[in-house]
Design a protein around this motif. Structure first.
Motif, short mmCIF file in Angstrom:
data_model
loop_
_atom_site.label_atom_id
_atom_site.label_comp_id
_atom_site.label_asym_id
_atom_site.label_seq_id
_atom_site.Cartn_x
_atom_site.Cartn_y
_atom_site.Cartn_z
N UNK A 145 0.82 -1.20 0.00
CA UNK A 145 0.00 0.00 0.00
C UNK A 145 0.86 1.26 0.00
N UNK A 146 2.17 1.08 -0.06
CA UNK A 146 3.08 2.22 -0.04
C UNK A 146 3.03 2.92 -1.39
N UNK A 147 2.62 4.18 -1.36
CA UNK A 147 2.34 4.92 -2.58
C UNK A 147 3.63 5.43 -3.21
N UNK A 148 3.67 5.39 -4.54
CA UNK A 148 4.80 5.89 -5.30
C UNK A 148 4.47 7.28 -5.83
N UNK A 149 4.81 8.30 -5.05
CA UNK A 149 4.48 9.67 -5.44
C UNK A 149 5.57 10.25 -6.33
N UNK A 150 5.19 10.52 -7.57
CA UNK A 150 6.06 11.24 -8.51
C UNK A 150 5.16 12.15 -9.33
N UNK A 151 5.70 13.15 -9.99
CA UNK A 151 4.87 13.99 -10.86
C UNK A 151 4.14 13.16 -11.92
N UNK A 152 4.80 12.08 -12.41
CA UNK A 152 4.17 11.25 -13.44
C UNK A 152 2.98 10.46 -12.89
N UNK A 153 3.14 9.88 -11.69
CA UNK A 153 2.02 9.09 -11.14
C UNK A 153 0.84 9.98 -10.78
N UNK A 154 1.12 11.18 -10.28
CA UNK A 154 0.03 12.11 -9.96
C UNK A 154 -0.70 12.51 -11.24
N UNK A 155 0.06 12.76 -12.32
CA UNK A 155 -0.55 13.11 -13.60
C UNK A 155 -1.36 11.92 -14.14
N UNK A 156 -0.84 10.70 -13.98
CA UNK A 156 -1.56 9.52 -14.46
C UNK A 156 -2.91 9.37 -13.76
N UNK A 157 -2.94 9.56 -12.46
CA UNK A 157 -4.19 9.46 -11.71
C UNK A 157 -5.19 10.51 -12.18
N UNK A 158 -4.70 11.72 -12.36
CA UNK A 158 -5.54 12.80 -12.87
C UNK A 158 -6.16 12.42 -14.21
#
Length: 507
Positions: free
Chosen positions: A98-111
């Motif tokens: 459940x450890x989240x991989x926070x990067x600008x790319x993953x945040x953009x992907x979720x969006x």
């Protein structure tokens, strides 16, 4: 060019079902040589998902639009399966973590993923197409798990806002979707997104302390918008939702949790209106309370009733607004199981001198007065207490009126209640009293034009005047002759009305 590439992509998305069907046929062992060079749809969709986070804004936006709007519905099951697996792999350190991989790319992907699903939800679909979607609840919870752990920033809060908006769209299409456990799905969503409001994670003490004044103001504006969207989404999730639990105590505790949150939010709306978006937030909160109580009255009535006796005027006002919504939602209080569930609420509504109902009448907006009046009349008529309601309303109206010239001449709830009762009870009486004469006039209407400037050449003004007088006299005679058929309740109301008015305005 980009336009040509987009057109080709749209064609490929629309025809993706052909590739899927052919792939399924190949698995059966009858693979034609002519298509041996085709890749499986999984590869095609996976490549498009990678383009969702392209460095080129125009490319990723076009891909999002094509996946959401042009993809063949027959491929939805495959698309959501791949989206779920790709999200698990991309957004977390490992598939089992459940450890989240926070990067600008993953945040953009979720969006982008949220926006793509929303386009699908809001598109036009034939019956049964959305039911093809598999792994739907799973992908929503994967996105939710990621979003709820994002830090507080304007962009991240906007993503929360988008996810809530998506959930609202999902509930509008809920009957067309397939859920493994819809009630649990909706309940879990409510418990998660309520944490995003300024009552919890986005309250002032949790905001970044290094923001400039301008950035701080902008962030608080976004938080206000998010609060309102969260409550709109919760209202959509609560509509018709029966709370579940291992026993009645668990259901009651869950009701108490939601109810306490809503009432606390309403209190802040009244005491600190500058901290919330009005009227959107209080209206959405009232609607959420209404849906919660309506669907779970047997577990939450004791909490709800306390609002009606609260010492705070605004809390009582909120109680009455919720009560109005419940009356709109439920007009079948006297039928079977519903009667058992609502009997305590009925007692509250009809108790004593009808103070609760009279206060309800006072705060009902005139735009809703007709609907509420009809509901109240039907409700009291089913309990044979309509005359008590009308007498109380008449008395209150007369007390409030300062001049006999304005008595019952405003759009008050008293006049609306009397009109609703007359329509309900007096319909048969009107047919008996005036029906025969009206039918004669409709079948053979005499000339009645009295304006000389509009008089047709072949009509006589004096004869028309006689016709009008004859019809009027006939109607008066019919009304007089119909007295034996006049409902007894009409006579009681008229007698009471005359007596109360004479006491206030003698002579």
């Amino acid at each position: 060019t980009l336009a040509e590439w987009t057109n080709c992509l749209g064609i490929l998305c629309a025809m993706s079902a052909i590739l899927l069907n052919q792939t399924n046929a190949n698995k059966g062992g009858d693979k034609p040589k002519s298509i041996s060079s085709l890749s499986e749809p999984d590869d095609f969709l996976l490549k498009l998902m990678n383009y969702l986070t392209s460095d080129f804004v125009s490319i990723r936006e076009k891909v999002k639009r094509m996946l959401g709007g042009a993809l063949s519905p027959e491929v939805y099951a495959t698309f959501f399966r791949i989206l779920y697996n790709h999200s698990k792999e991309k957004l977390f350190k490992s598939k089992s973590s459940d450890q989240v991989n926070f990067t600008p790319e993953t945040i953009l992907f979720v969006d982008q993923a949220i926006s793509t699903i929303k386009i699908i939800m809001e598109g036009e679909h034939e019956e049964g197409e959305l039911s093809l979607i598999a792994d739907f609840e799973e992908i929503i919870f994967v996105l939710l798990k990621f979003v709820r752990q994002t830090t507080i920033s304007e962009n991240n809060l906007q993503i929360r806002h988008k996810l809530c908006s998506l959930l609202e769209s999902v509930m509008e299409r809920s009957t067309a979707l397939s859920f493994s456990n819809e009630n649990q799905f909706r309940t879990d969503l409510i418990e998660n997104i309520m944490e995003w409001t300024s009552e919890f994670s986005t309250k002032d003490s949790n905001l970044p302390s290094d923001l400039s004044s301008a950035d701080s103001r902008q962030l608080k504006k976004v938080i206000k918008d998010l609060d309102a969207q969260v409550m709109k989404t919760i209202a959509a999730l609560l509509q018709g939702l029966t709370l579940h639990g291992k026993d009645d105590e668990a259901k009651s505790n869950l009701f108490s949790k939601f109810f306490t949150f809503f009432t606390r939010l309403l209190t802040r709306c009244k005491k600190n209106p500058s901290t919330v978006l009005t009227p959107q937030l209080p209206e959405a909160t009232i609607q959420s309370l209404s849906y919660l109580v309506t669907a779970n009255i047997e577990h939450g009535l004791e909490y709800f009733v306390t609002m009606g006796y609260h010492r705070d005027h605004e809390t009582r006002s909120a109680f009455l607004k919720v009560l109005t919504n419940i009356l709109k939602e439920r007009s079948d209080f006297d039928s079977g199981e519903t009667a058992d569930k609502y009997y305590k609420l009925e007692e509250l509504v009809m108790e004593g001198d009808l103070e609760v109902l009279l206060t309800l009448c006072d705060i009902t907006p005139i735009t809703e007065a007709d609907i509420v009046a009809q509901l109240l009349v039907r409700f009291f008529e089913s309990h044979e207490k309509t005359l008590d309601l009308l007498k109380a309303a008449i008395m209150q109206e007369v007390r409030k009126t300062e001049s006999a010239n304005t008595l019952f001449r405003r759009n008050s709830m008293a006049t609306k209640l009397l009109a609703a009762y007359c329509k309900l009870i007096g319909r048969d009486y009107l047919r008996i009293a005036l029906g025969p004469h009206l039918k004669e006039i409709m079948q053979n209407p005499p000339p009645c034009e009295l304006d000389p400037s509009k008089l047709p050449p072949n009509e006589d003004l004096h004869q028309n005047q006689k016709n009008v007088l004859q019809m009027s006299e006939r109607f008066l005679k019919d009304i007089s002759a119909s007295i034996p058929y006049c409902p007894g309740s009409f006579r009681i109301i008229c007698e009471y009305l005359g007596r109360v008015v004479a006491e206030k305005f003698p002579g």
